[in-house]
Design an enzyme around this catalytic site. Structure first.
Site, PDB file in Angstrom:
ATOM      1  N   ASN A 151      24.136 -13.003  32.879  1.00  0.00           N
ATOM      2  CA  ASN A 151      23.940 -11.823  33.729  1.00  0.00           C
ATOM      3  C   ASN A 151      24.965 -10.720  33.478  1.00  0.00           C
ATOM      4  O   ASN A 151      25.136  -9.826  34.299  1.00  0.00           O
ATOM      5  CB  ASN A 151      23.941 -12.225  35.195  1.00  0.00           C
ATOM      6  N   VAL A 201      27.883  -5.620  34.528  1.00  0.00           N
ATOM      7  CA  VAL A 201      27.353  -6.687  35.366  1.00  0.00           C
ATOM      8  C   VAL A 201      25.945  -6.319  35.812  1.00  0.00           C
ATOM      9  O   VAL A 201      25.686  -5.185  36.211  1.00  0.00           O
ATOM     10  CB  VAL A 201      28.229  -6.876  36.624  1.00  0.00           C
ATOM     11  N   CYS A 202      25.044  -7.283  35.722  1.00  0.00           N
ATOM     12  CA  CYS A 202      23.665  -6.994  36.067  1.00  0.00           C
ATOM     13  C   CYS A 202      23.193  -7.972  37.126  1.00  0.00           C
ATOM     14  O   CYS A 202      22.675  -9.039  36.812  1.00  0.00           O
ATOM     15  CB  CYS A 202      22.826  -7.119  34.796  1.00  0.00           C
ATOM     16  N   ILE A 203      23.440  -7.627  38.386  1.00  0.00           N
ATOM     17  CA  ILE A 203      22.935  -8.467  39.468  1.00  0.00           C
ATOM     18  C   ILE A 203      22.223  -7.585  40.486  1.00  0.00           C
ATOM     19  O   ILE A 203      22.465  -6.389  40.574  1.00  0.00           O
ATOM     20  CB  ILE A 203      24.045  -9.297  40.159  1.00  0.00           C
ATOM     21  N   TYR A 242      13.927  -8.328  39.442  1.00  0.00           N
ATOM     22  CA  TYR A 242      14.558  -9.331  40.302  1.00  0.00           C
ATOM     23  C   TYR A 242      13.542  -9.875  41.295  1.00  0.00           C
ATOM     24  O   TYR A 242      12.597  -9.193  41.669  1.00  0.00           O
ATOM     25  CB  TYR A 242      15.708  -8.705  41.098  1.00  0.00           C
TER      26      TYR A 242
END
Lengths: 263, 165
Positions: free
Chosen positions: B81, B88-90, B103
């Site tokens: 992620n 950061v890819c959340i 998502y």
């Protein structure tokens, strides 16, 4: 994209490209439509629809029987909240008793959110701005001045955030009642963090009922779509008193309308 | 609008200093500019990243908290992620409309009542439990899924490197 032209370049950042395109579209809308537009006669709206578009023209003629003016609201996913906020405060400019009742709810609403577990620092700036705008109404500013306040993006957005929090707080507090209206097996808390609190999330009946009920007021919505002959009118909540806010709904969007009779 | 953002960021900094969550240190790099923060994140206990200390940068927009900040690790971190460049890819860093990674609808999203603390706690969970459904680093997701042993070795090396060993 033409067929056979589908190539994936791992070095390109498609996410960022999608997002920046989205930002450009938002910017274009922002340049063409104020957050809260001026009052216009409904006739001007009729002229926007092509002569061939008989269904909408017919429905607008029907709407014209009950409403004289429209005030357009920017389509940014917040139009219900912004439109409601402006129209409600505008009505309170000339209704002192209702204003006093509303102000009391507005002041106390923050404690409800704190009791639900929201950190003070995440909500107080929104509540402060909200109360500043309410204070403008108390000072009895003119409608034009109120419109200017709502066209100040910073203030206007903070006001919208707080209306969203009022809805969120109400849905969570009354979760037993609302849980059967929430789709997807989500809890009220999950629904609020996904569909209510984020800016730009569009509003459905549940948002309207919750906001009107939380503030103890009543909203009338004229629904104008391509089915049927005339506009359907719905009042939220159903057993509510005389609606303080009138909105026109066309698929995906709310604008403010003004009743012919000023009773 | 930047005035409101500054006020909020100062309140959050104060909050994080008074009640720091376990394993997280964060604050402005320079108190003249509250829109650029540095964070140090400890690898959560009993996970692959246990013992590591990972520095990251948070960049806040002028309309924060209406819009979320961007976050980028400034160290090497091989993780499904995290993009190879450290971003950061959340889901919590995206509003519900911004959905490049598809998502899950149940995932936590950005809203103005989220905070730096909530983001950093989500990042700690992300380190503990990579989500290979929405991969930012395809190689890392593949290794995580298909060759866990090698993923573990890379993670261990990353931990050592983060400590300057």
């Amino acid at each position: 994209m033409a067929e056979g032209d589908i190539s994936f370049d791992p070095n390109r950042n498609y996410d960022d490209e999608t997002l920046s395109l989205q930002r450009e579209i938002e910017k274009e809308i922002a340049e063409n439509q104020e957050l809260i537009g001026p009052m216009q006669p409904i006739e001007e709206l009729i002229e926007h629809y092509a002569k061939e578009d008989q269904i909408y023209r017919h429905k607008l003629m029907d709407l014209r029987k009950r409403h004289s003016h429209i005030r357009k609201v920017r389509g940014d996913g917040n139009c219900f909240f912004r439109g409601f906020g402006f129209a409600y405060l505008e009505s309170l400019l000339t209704d002192e008793a209702e204003f006093a009742r509303f102000k009391d709810i507005a002041v106390k609403s923050k404690d409800n959110l704190v009791a639900l577990g929201y950190s003070q620092f995440t909500i107080e700036d929104f509540h402060d701005t909200f109360m500043d705008v309410v204070g403008q109404v108390e000072k009895k500013v003119s409608v034009d001045e109120l419109q200017n306040v709502f066209n100040d993006q910073g203030i206007s957005d903070y006001f919208v955030v707080y209306l969203r929090l009022i809805v969120s707080g109400h849905l969570q507090k009354e979760s037993d009642f609302y849980s059967s209206f929430i789709e997807g097996g989500r809890t009220a808390k999950e629904f609020c963090s996904q569909e209510v609190e984020p800016m730009g999330k569009e509003s459905d009946h549940i948002h309207i009922i919750a906001l009107a009920t939380a503030l103890g007021t009543c909203v009338l919505v004229e629904y104008m779509d391509r089915s049927g002959e005339i506009c359907n009118q719905l009042v939220f909540p159903e057993e509510g008193a005389r609606p303080a806010v009138h909105l026109l709904y066309r698929p995906g969007h709310y604008d403010i309308v003004y009743s012919l009779t000023s009773d | 609008m930047a005035g409101s953002a500054l006020k909020r960021l100062m309140a959050e900094y104060k909050q994080l200093t008074l009640n720091p969550p376990e394993g997280i240190i964060a604050g402005p790099i320079n108190e003249d500019n509250f829109f650029e923060w540095e964070a140090l994140i400890m690898g959560p206990k009993d996970t692959l990243f246990d013992g590591g200390v990972f520095p990251a940068r948070l960049t806040f927009p002028s309309d924060y908290p209406l819009s979320p900040p961007k976050m980028r690790f400034t160290c090497e971190l091989f993780h499904p992620n995290i993009y190879p460049d450290g971003r950061v890819c959340i889901s919590i860093l995206h509003a519900p409309g911004d959905d490049p990674m598809g998502y899950e609808t149940s995932a936590e999203r950005w809203s103005p009542v989220q905070s730096v603390e909530k983001i950093l706690l989500s990042v700690v969970s992300m380190l503990a439990e990579p989500n290979d459904e929405s991969a930012a680093n395809v190689d890392a997701a593949k290794k995580w899924r298909e060759d866990r042993k090698q993923f573990e070795e890379i993670a261990k090396a990353t931990v050592r490197k983060s400590l300057g060993l």
